[in-house]
Design a protein around this motif. Structure first.
Motif, mmCIF file in Angstrom:
data_model
loop_
_atom_site.group_PDB
_atom_site.id
_atom_site.type_symbol
_atom_site.label_atom_id
_atom_site.label_comp_id
_atom_site.label_asym_id
_atom_site.label_seq_id
_atom_site.Cartn_x
_atom_site.Cartn_y
_atom_site.Cartn_z
ATOM 1 N N VAL A 111 -0.687 46.907 -42.555
ATOM 2 C CA VAL A 111 -1.808 45.973 -42.042
ATOM 3 C C VAL A 111 -2.644 47.040 -40.871
ATOM 4 O O VAL A 111 -3.877 46.616 -40.878
ATOM 5 N N THR A 158 2.463 44.727 -49.720
ATOM 6 C CA THR A 158 3.148 43.749 -49.125
ATOM 7 C C THR A 158 4.442 43.578 -49.709
ATOM 8 O O THR A 158 4.979 43.997 -50.784
ATOM 9 N N ILE A 164 -8.223 39.456 -38.460
ATOM 10 C CA ILE A 164 -7.408 39.573 -39.762
ATOM 11 C C ILE A 164 -7.764 38.358 -40.519
ATOM 12 O O ILE A 164 -7.318 37.175 -39.811
#
Length: 215
Positions: free
Chosen positions: A113, A102, A209
């Motif tokens: 992701v 990230t 998520i």
């Protein structure tokens, strides 16, 4: 078996690795992440990358300490992280943790992701977590799940990764839900909190998520 993969994201976003030092850990380095591991006195079992993000001197340092390296040309169909994740999935671990995935470039973030979808597509049972200093993120398919309160990451968000997520129900949360439908782009399930030590979330269609975070 647990496989920890460190990519080359910003060092200031990396968590304290002493929380992830179980005896059955295997460490994997990705590109500049190999250099970050070595600087923490962790020698990865294997390293992946084109190593275009390290200097020639840093690459010599890496080659002297890492016995197994998979080097690739920058012009390839997979990202370095994808190559490492595919290798990790093939080892059949129970857990895979992605660090350094990230921050920095947004294209890398969104690509990483979406890599969380790979074990779901392959029906691989490994649980894959993306972790940085402020967040833990993972995907869930339809089902019912228990979730435990974390003192260090009190906020819990549920973000749809498919066009629709149907029947989402939250029990034990500050903002409960019952059989709600949320669509891609919805912020309805952002920044919720547990009101007791445990709660449950469930849904019937789609992919979510789940993000645990703190300020």
């Amino acid at each position: 078996m647990i496989i920890n993969i460190l990519a080359g994201g910003p060092e200031e976003l990396l968590p304290d690795f002493t929380d992830y030092t179980e005896e059955n850990n295997i460490w994997v380095g990705v590109d500049r992440g190999v250099f970050h591991l070595l600087n923490r006195n962790i020698i990865p079992e294997i390293a992946f990358g084109d190593f275009d993000s390290v200097s020639p001197e840093e690459l010599v340092f890496i080659e002297r300490q890492v016995s197994k390296m998979k080097r690739y040309k920058p012009e390839k169909d997979e990202t370095d992280m994808e190559l490492a994740l595919n290798w990790a999935l093939a080892q059949k671990p129970s857990i895979i943790r992605l660090f350094g995935a990230t921050g920095g470039r947004l294209d890398h973030l969104f690509a990483n992701v979406h890599l969380l979808l790979n074990p779901l597509k392959e029906k691989n049972p490994a649980s894959v977590y993306m972790i940085d200093r402020h967040n833990i993120a993972y995907l869930k398919e339809p089902g019912s799940y228990s979730i435990e309160k974390m003192k260090t990451k009190k906020y819990i968000s549920f973000v749809p990764l498919t066009l629709e997520v149907s029947g989402i129900t939250l029990v034990g949360f500050k903002f409960p839900l019952k059989n709600k439908h949320i669509s891609l782009g919805s912020t309805l399930c952002i920044s919720n909190e547990l009101i007791s030590d445990y709660g449950t979330f469930s849904f019937s269609e789609g992919i979510l998520i789940v993000i645990r975070s703190h300020d």
